[in-house]
Enzyme design. Structure first.
Site, PDB file in Angstrom:
ATOM      1  N   ASP A 138      82.995  38.612  50.492  1.00 23.85           N
ATOM      2  CA  ASP A 138      83.776  39.835  50.684  1.00 23.85           C
ATOM      3  C   ASP A 138      83.426  40.848  49.591  1.00 23.85           C
ATOM      4  O   ASP A 138      84.296  41.527  49.055  1.00 23.85           O
ATOM      5  CB  ASP A 138      85.278  39.515  50.668  1.00 23.85           C
ATOM      6  CG  ASP A 138      86.129  40.671  51.163  1.00 23.85           C
ATOM      7  OD1 ASP A 138      85.614  41.512  51.931  1.00 23.85           O
ATOM      8  OD2 ASP A 138      87.314  40.733  50.794  1.00 23.85           O
ATOM      9  N   HIS A 141      79.582  45.757  51.239  1.00 20.15           N
ATOM     10  CA  HIS A 141      79.509  45.606  52.683  1.00 20.15           C
ATOM     11  C   HIS A 141      78.275  46.255  53.313  1.00 20.15           C
ATOM     12  O   HIS A 141      78.181  46.324  54.542  1.00 20.15           O
ATOM     13  CB  HIS A 141      80.776  46.176  53.325  1.00 20.15           C
ATOM     14  CG  HIS A 141      81.975  45.296  53.146  1.00 20.15           C
ATOM     15  ND1 HIS A 141      82.258  44.676  51.962  1.00 20.15           N
ATOM     16  CD2 HIS A 141      82.959  44.927  54.001  1.00 20.15           C
ATOM     17  CE1 HIS A 141      83.369  43.968  52.092  1.00 20.15           C
ATOM     18  NE2 HIS A 141      83.812  44.103  53.330  1.00 20.15           N
ATOM     19  N   ASP A 167      85.645  41.257  57.113  1.00 16.68           N
ATOM     20  CA  ASP A 167      85.197  42.547  57.652  1.00 16.68           C
ATOM     21  C   ASP A 167      84.026  42.396  58.610  1.00 16.68           C
ATOM     22  O   ASP A 167      83.042  43.138  58.543  1.00 16.68           O
ATOM     23  CB  ASP A 167      84.858  43.524  56.524  1.00 16.68           C
ATOM     24  CG  ASP A 167      86.101  43.923  55.733  1.00 16.68           C
ATOM     25  OD1 ASP A 167      87.154  44.131  56.355  1.00 16.68           O
ATOM     26  OD2 ASP A 167      86.021  44.007  54.499  1.00 16.68           O
TER      27      ASP A 167
END
Length: 209
Positions: A138, A141, A167
């Site tokens: 995480d 991104h 995500d």
């Protein structure tokens, strides 16, 4: 397994981007796999998800090593939608989430369970040799950091352990595609099988070395 109410409250009110349902799914996954060894989180920010992981680590008797340089990933820099100006260190003009993270974990009473490693994920991964029960990706991104996190850390997951992505958005309208592409790569490798989907959280289990 039910998360202790006090720790659940602390997690839900900590600064960060983890929705409650996904946080509780993360907690459940860590409870399920954590007995196999230490848990590693890539991308600490202010410690919200580390509370869910730390609570699980306490329950099953393990620890969480959470890796972050604390200067912020691309999407939380000035000018981006998730930027928080209160986290900018005026002395250096850079993001610094470390003090907030430390306060968050201390307030939750999880300093014995959550171990902070401050540094770039790829640099730390190059030095790492401890088998992991669970890896939670995480961090940044965009394509490069997600790929580096997967390539640098996933080989350390034990057979029967878990690889967890946050995500993951199959629809580009919902978010960036790099975590989704690397998640698909993990599935296509044949080393991991999908266990559960909760919102943007994906839990995979290593099925072979």
């Amino acid at each position: 397994m039910t998360m202790p109410q006090q720790l659940r409250y602390a997690a839900e009110h900590a600064k960060g981007f983890m929705p409650r349902e996904e946080g509780l799914a993360l907690y459940e996954a860590a409870c399920t796999y954590g007995a196999l060894g230490p848990i590693c989180e890539i991308g600490t920010y202010c410690g919200k998800s580390a509370i869910y992981l730390g609570a699980a680590a306490r329950r099953v008797g393990t620890v969480v090593v959470t890796v972050d340089h604390h200067r912020g990933s691309e999407e939380i820099q000035p000018g981006w939608a998730h930027h928080d100006p209160t986290l900018v260190d005026p002395r250096f003009g850079k993001m610094d989430s470390l003090p907030t993270f430390r306060a968050t974990i201390a307030a939750a009473g999880l300093e014995e369970e959550v171990i902070a490693v401050v540094g770039r994920s790829d640099r730390v991964a190059a030095l790492w040799n401890t088998p992991l029960s669970m890896l939670f990706i995480d961090g940044g991104h965009s394509e490069e950091p997600v790929t580096e996190d997967y390539e640098g850390w996933a080989p350390h997951i034990v057979v029967g352990g878990a690889l967890v992505f946050h995500d993951v958005h199959p629809d580009p309208a919902d978010g960036g595609q790099a975590p989704y592409r690397v998640y698909l790569r993990a599935l296509e490798s044949g080393d991991f099988g999908l266990v559960s989907v909760t919102g943007s959280l994906r839990v995979l289990e290593r099925t072979r070395a």
